[in-house]
Design a protein around this motif. Sequence first.
Motif, mmCIF file in Angstrom:
data_model
loop_
_atom_site.group_PDB
_atom_site.id
_atom_site.type_symbol
_atom_site.label_atom_id
_atom_site.label_comp_id
_atom_site.label_asym_id
_atom_site.label_seq_id
_atom_site.Cartn_x
_atom_site.Cartn_y
_atom_site.Cartn_z
ATOM 1 N N GLN A 111 -3.431 9.651 -8.460
ATOM 2 C CA GLN A 111 -3.705 8.608 -7.386
ATOM 3 C C GLN A 111 -2.693 8.726 -6.312
ATOM 4 O O GLN A 111 -1.498 8.600 -7.008
ATOM 5 N N PRO A 112 -3.056 8.954 -4.947
ATOM 6 C CA PRO A 112 -1.798 9.098 -4.316
ATOM 7 C C PRO A 112 -0.851 8.076 -4.247
ATOM 8 O O PRO A 112 0.215 8.079 -3.859
ATOM 9 N N PHE A 113 -1.311 6.753 -4.382
ATOM 10 C CA PHE A 113 -0.366 5.499 -4.354
ATOM 11 C C PHE A 113 0.439 5.729 -5.332
ATOM 12 O O PHE A 113 1.844 5.512 -5.117
ATOM 13 N N PHE A 114 -0.108 5.996 -6.499
ATOM 14 C CA PHE A 114 1.224 6.206 -7.861
ATOM 15 C C PHE A 114 1.961 7.445 -7.524
ATOM 16 O O PHE A 114 3.480 7.210 -7.668
ATOM 17 N N GLU A 115 1.494 8.502 -7.007
ATOM 18 C CA GLU A 115 2.340 9.707 -6.823
ATOM 19 C C GLU A 115 3.318 9.631 -5.616
ATOM 20 O O GLU A 115 4.599 10.013 -5.780
ATOM 21 N N ASN A 116 3.100 8.807 -4.708
ATOM 22 C CA ASN A 116 4.011 8.598 -3.464
ATOM 23 C C ASN A 116 5.076 7.374 -3.855
ATOM 24 O O ASN A 116 6.176 7.469 -3.231
ATOM 25 N N PHE A 126 5.187 14.724 -17.735
ATOM 26 C CA PHE A 126 3.856 14.315 -17.364
ATOM 27 C C PHE A 126 3.549 15.284 -16.057
ATOM 28 O O PHE A 126 3.960 15.766 -15.457
ATOM 29 N N THR A 127 1.964 15.706 -16.355
ATOM 30 C CA THR A 127 1.455 16.331 -15.038
ATOM 31 C C THR A 127 1.401 15.635 -13.679
ATOM 32 O O THR A 127 1.397 16.282 -12.636
ATOM 33 N N SER A 128 1.377 14.364 -14.061
ATOM 34 C CA SER A 128 1.411 13.572 -12.675
ATOM 35 C C SER A 128 2.063 12.244 -13.085
ATOM 36 O O SER A 128 2.001 11.897 -14.298
#
Length: 434
Positions: A111-116, A126-128
Amino acid sequence: VPVPAPTAVPIPYVVSGSAAQPFGLFVVSGLDPYAEPAHSHMIDFTVQRELPHRMILEAGYIGRISRNLPQDIAYNAADYLMKDQASGQTYAQAFDAVAQALRSGAAVTPQPFFENQIGAARCPGFTSCTAMVASQDKTDLINGSINNFSLNEFNRVTPVPVDNIQSFQAYGITDHGFSEYHAGFLSLNKSFSRGLQFQANWTWSHAIGNQGVDQQNGSSANSPYNLNLDKASESFDRRHVLNLWWYYELPFGSTIAHSSGALNRIIGGWATSGIFSYYTGVPMHITANGDYGAYESNGTAAICSADLLGLESEHHNVAGSSGIGTSGAAHLNLFADPAAVYNSCSRPLLSVDNRIPFDQLRALPQWNTDLSLLKNIPITEQVKFSFSAEFLNLFNHVAFANPTLNLNSKSTFGALTRQSNLPRRVLLGAKITF
């Protein structure tokens, strides 16, 4: 035990709120300095009509409109409305996407929110970053507990906490509470004549507000971003209330009182009185265990696609299915098909649902009859003996307590297993008056 030496602190004192040392204070509360005193508008209108046999019929309306009531709100609630500028995704949208995947057993997608907001450098192994938070706090995501998720996971893994974590709980007493009560009623009253007196009252009402607990008092975990989130029927709301009481001196023996005093002592002097009450159930809801809009640790309400009003009743021989509603030796359940009701419900989505339906169900209606028999026996002109028998819950009617309605408790879902009232009791009494 020696008294520890006082610790010097800077002035002004700023409590710790870092990810390494969060919650320098456990609880903080304060009164909104701009709060206005609460006020209530009271409206009453009645019409009375005198009827034969010393009776009065009354019909009326009662209104109570209250505003600026004390309402606690959680100042450090997770800001689920904040948006990641790069992607435009909100915290609520990212939380819901991961939660739904975990609930259904599907793969969790980044999810872009968590990634950014977290950054790949803080998610080693972790993969992301989405996969990391889904692994480290799976329970809060599944339950829809965004406040707990923020406390236990999100604010700890971001470079800088995005919520205020100086205090574990920070709430303020505001004037944002509101509550309304509207009622229509009928009343029939008969004054005492010919040995009979009674009064019957029926009230049809609705109380609605934003769930401030104890009529707008008490600590809550309500979202400060939308106080209408909890707008629903109040916890004390009953739509129909019927009460009837009577006193009747039985006419036996009056016609032969002058001819046979001894016989009149036996069959005369009897009286009966009683109270009958009936009222519909108060609001209740299917609990989803989350903390989104929850108040007083009651858990948030599930969102159900089926129209649940009217489904609740005392159903017998309900065995349940698929492990839902299967407990209870008597097989009594609030629903005829608990599995169908359970499967129609899901946890609310923060990015979609703007109101929590705390009044989607009603508890079972309750009724009770109490009866009293009285026998007066004159002994002399100044001495009288009285014997009474009082029957509380005359018909030994069983009133069931509210069942468990929790998405995390399948087997007990809707099962009626506990009695809320007392069984029939008989009280005998004797009295001498002189």
